[in-house]
Design a protein around this motif. Structure first.
Motif, mmCIF file in Angstrom:
data_model
loop_
_atom_site.group_PDB
_atom_site.id
_atom_site.type_symbol
_atom_site.label_atom_id
_atom_site.label_comp_id
_atom_site.label_asym_id
_atom_site.label_seq_id
_atom_site.Cartn_x
_atom_site.Cartn_y
_atom_site.Cartn_z
ATOM 1 N N THR A 1 -23.231 28.605 2.560
ATOM 2 C CA THR A 1 -24.522 28.071 2.128
ATOM 3 C C THR A 1 -25.532 29.199 2.048
ATOM 4 O O THR A 1 -25.598 30.046 2.951
ATOM 5 C CB THR A 1 -25.045 26.999 3.107
ATOM 6 N N TYR A 2 -26.310 29.214 0.955
ATOM 7 C CA TYR A 2 -27.441 30.142 0.884
ATOM 8 C C TYR A 2 -28.664 29.402 1.397
ATOM 9 O O TYR A 2 -29.037 28.349 0.872
ATOM 10 C CB TYR A 2 -27.679 30.632 -0.541
ATOM 11 N N HIS A 3 -29.291 29.948 2.427
ATOM 12 C CA HIS A 3 -30.433 29.286 3.053
ATOM 13 C C HIS A 3 -31.691 30.135 2.845
ATOM 14 O O HIS A 3 -31.764 31.278 3.302
ATOM 15 C CB HIS A 3 -30.174 29.090 4.551
ATOM 16 N N GLY B 1 -33.801 35.015 1.891
ATOM 17 C CA GLY B 1 -32.820 34.032 2.314
ATOM 18 C C GLY B 1 -31.582 34.698 2.880
ATOM 19 O O GLY B 1 -31.385 35.910 2.731
ATOM 20 N N VAL C 1 -28.926 24.611 11.985
ATOM 21 C CA VAL C 1 -27.770 24.460 11.085
ATOM 22 C C VAL C 1 -27.037 23.147 11.323
ATOM 23 O O VAL C 1 -25.911 22.966 10.850
ATOM 24 C CB VAL C 1 -26.798 25.654 11.268
ATOM 25 N N VAL D 1 -32.839 29.219 12.877
ATOM 26 C CA VAL D 1 -32.434 28.333 11.787
ATOM 27 C C VAL D 1 -31.612 27.180 12.349
ATOM 28 O O VAL D 1 -30.597 27.398 13.019
ATOM 29 C CB VAL D 1 -31.608 29.096 10.731
ATOM 30 N N LEU E 1 -25.756 21.383 8.116
ATOM 31 C CA LEU E 1 -24.982 22.121 7.116
ATOM 32 C C LEU E 1 -23.538 21.655 7.109
ATOM 33 O O LEU E 1 -22.944 21.393 8.163
ATOM 34 C CB LEU E 1 -25.047 23.626 7.391
#
Length: 305
Positions: free
Chosen positions: A87-89, A111, A79, A77, A82
Motif C-alpha cells: 500500500t502507498y500511504h 508518502g 495500519v 501511522v 490495511l
C-alpha cells in the motif's frame, strides 16, 4: 497601592513586549530525520516499510529552537485497516508528532510504501562484522559466535530471501589478545525481532607473519687480527620471515648480526668472504644475496709485522 506604580506599569509593558517578540518573532526553519512507527497491526500479521525514517522540515521561533526535544518527533501511522499486500500511504499532518510551538513546512517524502504480510519466524546464520585494525603486527585468528544462529520474526515476503543477519560492528582497534563481546544485530529490512537479541562474539588474534625482502643490510667484519682494519664494500639483500610491522631495514640492522669471520687474515688486500648471521628470535632468514661480500683489508699504520 499607588507607590511606584509607574515602575510596575513599565515592568508589565516590558514583559508583554518580551512575550510578544517571542511568539511573533523571526522563525527559524530546520530539518529533522524522524522515525516512522507503524502501530495497531492485526494479530498474526506484520506491517513493514522501507521508509523507516522521513525528513520533516519545520519551523519555530528562533528563540525556542535550541530547546526543542527532537527525540519526541516521530511519524505514527495506524495500519489496523490495511489489507495484506503493498500500500502507498500518503502521510497526513495528524500522524506527525511534534512538540508545541513547531509548525510543519513539508515532509519528504510525502508518502511511504507499507507492506502487510503474514508474520513468520525462521532461523538464520549470524555474521559478525568488525571495525578497526588489530595491534600492528597482528591479525584476526579465529572467530566464534554463540549461538551461531538466531530466530527472526517478520513479514513472509521480506524474510524469504534472508538467510543471514549481521551483528553490530565489533571494535577490534589495537587488539592483540582474545576478546569476547556481547553484541546486538544490525537493523535488517523486514525483520521485526531477533531471538536472542544479542550473541557472544569471541575473537582471537595471532601474529601477522609475512615474508619480506629487505635491502641494504650492513655486514660487519669480526675476529680481525690485531694490527689490521677492514671495510666491507657490499651490503646484502635479505629475504626474511617475521612480523609484518618489524620487517624494516632499521629493525633488521639493529636486531640481526650479519658478519664475515676474518680470524684467518694474515695480510692486507682484497677478500671475498662468506656472510654468516645470528638469527633473532621470532624471525627466519630465508636467503641472503649475495652470499659472499668483498672486503678491503689494510694494515694499521705503525704495525711492523
Amino acid at each position: 497601592m499607588t507607590k511606584n506604580i509607574h515602575l510596575k506599569i513599565l515592568s508589565v509593558i516590558i514583559a508583554l513586549a518580551l512575550w510578544f517578540s517571542l511568539v511573533s518573532g523571526e522563525y527559524q526553519e530546520f530539518s529533522v530525520y524522524a522515525p516512522v512507527k507503524l502501530k495497531n497491526m492485526q494479530e498474526d500479521y506484520v506491517a513493514v516499510t522501507d521508509d523507516s525514517h522521513v525528513t520533516i522540515v519545520a519551523k519555530a521561533p528562533r528563540a525556542t529552537v535550541k530547546n526543542i526535544d527532537y527525540n519526541g518527533i516521530a511519524i505514527e501511522v495506524d495500519v489496523s485497516k490495511l489489507n495484506p499486500g503493498d500500500t502507498y500511504h500518503r502521510l497526513d499532518e495528524s500522524e506527525i508528532k511534534i512538540p508545541p510551538g513547531m509548525q510543519i513546512v513539508r515532509v519528504e517524502p510525502e508518502g511511504i510504501s507499507i507492506t502487510v504480510d503474514t508474520l513468520i519466524k525462521k532461523s538464520v546464520e549470524v555474521i559478525p562484522t568488525f571495525i578497526g585494525d588489530p595491534h600492528p603486527g597482528f591479525k584476526v585468528g579465529t572467530i566464534s559466535v554463540f549461538p551461531e544462529t538466531v530466530e527472526i520474526e517478520g513479514a513472509r515476503k521480506k524474510l524469504t530471501a534472508v538467510s543471514s543477519v549481521e551483528t553490530l560492528p565489533v571494535n577490534i582497534s589495537g587488539r592483540s589478545s582474545s576478546i569476547t563481546y556481547s553484541i546486538g544485530m544490525k537493523e535488517t529490512d523486514g525483520v521485526k525481532s531477533f531471538y536472542p537479541e544479542q550473541v557472544e562474539v569471541v575473537v582471537s588474534f595471532k601474529e601477522n607473519i609475512v615474508e619480506e625482502t629487505v635491502e641494504d643490510i650492513k655486514v660487519t667484519p669480526v675476529n680481525l687480527p690485531e694490527g689490521f682494519s677492514a671495510e666491507v664494500t657490499d651490503n646484502v639483500t635479505v629475504k626474511v620471515r617475521g612480523r609484518n610491522d618489524l620487517l624494516v631495514s632499521d629493525y633488521i640492522n639493529d636486531k640481526f648480526k650479519f658478519f664475515v669471520d676474518m680470524s684467518e687474515t694474515d695480510s692486507a688486500g682484497k677478500y671475498l668472504k662468506e656472510v654468516s648471521y645470528r638469527e633473532f628470535k621470532g624471525f627466519e632468514i630465508l636467503s641472503i644475496q649475495p652470499t659472499r661480500v668483498r672486503l678491503m683489508v689494510e694494515k694499521d699504520e705503525g704495525d711492523s709485522r
